[in-house]
Design an enzyme around this catalytic site. Structure first.
Site, short mmCIF file in Angstrom:
data_model
loop_
_atom_site.label_atom_id
_atom_site.label_comp_id
_atom_site.label_asym_id
_atom_site.label_seq_id
_atom_site.Cartn_x
_atom_site.Cartn_y
_atom_site.Cartn_z
N ASP A 1 0.83 -1.21 0.00
CA ASP A 1 0.00 0.00 0.00
C ASP A 1 0.87 1.26 0.00
O ASP A 1 0.57 2.24 -0.69
CB ASP A 1 -0.91 0.01 1.23
N GLU B 1 -3.72 -2.51 -8.75
CA GLU B 1 -2.58 -1.62 -8.91
C GLU B 1 -2.56 -0.99 -10.30
O GLU B 1 -1.53 -0.45 -10.72
CB GLU B 1 -1.27 -2.36 -8.64
#
Length: 276
Positions: free
Chosen positions: A155, A181
């Protein structure tokens, strides 16, 4: 008149709070400061009138002016409070709107906002005959980062990647999280050739960057690369979904070709890479 003076003083507080909330350089701030000065001027005038007529004999007809002054003070107090409450409510609405269109992890726009803006940009491009390109990028081997360092580190890497992208793109471009992503960038009034140059510059910048999550138990910096697919609007591309599909296929081709590269979709020829 004395009550009117206290009402005017009370009206100063919401207006001063409103002035403090306005950013420096805001065009409305001087206007509210002028209003604040006028209220102070009225307070002085009310006080002067009260002192001048304090011991005078007055009839019922003489109460008309003080009554009007009192009504004016009530009006100013209500306007001040309503202005402050309206500004506060609008600020809350703006924050709520920002939360609804922003991805909380990366700090860029979310997929919902991307879908909406892309439709609007396609309509505008068709209406004015202007160019429009879209970039779709994906982090190469991102699962390896999660497996090696943990999802919290993954993250942090995505946040840092988002900041790199925001630093590289232009103010007119729109960056949004496409999913996982994957990140999409809309380039208004930009032909594919220019979008390819921008994408290549971004790819190189990410490849040079060092990602340093603070919580990993290692002194090593994390390096990563991205694969990018680029597609441009044309007469055959009539919908946002079709434009995204072309960019997605170009991204898939970039990954199939070895990753860490930019691939553009070209009509009638399929995806082709500027690096090949």
């Amino acid at each position: 008149m004395v009550t009117g003076i206290f009402l005017l003083i009370a009206a100063l507080f919401p207006i001063q709070r409103l002035i403090r909330q306005l950013p420096e350089g805001a065009s409305l701030k001087p206007k509210w400061q002028v209003l604040n000065g006028l209220i102070i001027f009225f307070i002085i005038g009310y006080a002067a009138y009260t002192i001048a007529n304090w011991q005078k004999e007055i009839s019922s007809a003489d109460l008309v002016v003080p009554a009007l002054f009192f009504g004016g003070a009530v009006f100013v107090l209500l306007v001040g409070r309503l202005a402050y409450q309206t500004a506060s409510d609008m600020k809350k609405m703006a924050l709520l709107e920002c939360e609804n269109i922003t991805d909380p992890l990366i700090g860029i726009y979310n997929r919902r906002y991307l879908d909406r803006i892309l439709v609007e940009e396609i309509k505008r491009a068709h209406r004015y005959g202007s160019d429009l390109s879209i970039l779709l990028l994906d982090v190469d081997f991102f699962k390896k980062i999660n497996d090696t360092y943990g999802h919290s580190t993954g993250d942090i890497v995505l946040k840092q990647l988002g900041q790199i992208i925001l630093d590289e793109v232009r103010e007119t471009d729109m960056v949004a999280r496409y999913g996982g992503e994957e990140i999409a960038i809309i380039f208004p009034e930009t032909p594919v050739s220019k979008a390819l140059s921008l994408a290549e510059r971004l790819r190189r910048q990410v490849a040079r960057a060092d990602f340093v999550p603070p919580d990993i138990h290692s002194d090593r910096e994390i390096s990563l690369t991205i694969s990018i697919g680029v597609a441009g609007l044309d007469d055959e591309t009539t919908s946002a979904s079709l434009l995204l599909e072309k960019a997605d296929k170009a991204l898939y081709a970039a990954k199939q070709a070895g990753r860490n590269r930019v691939v553009a979709w070209q009509e009638f020829m399929g995806p082709s890479s500027p690096n090949s």
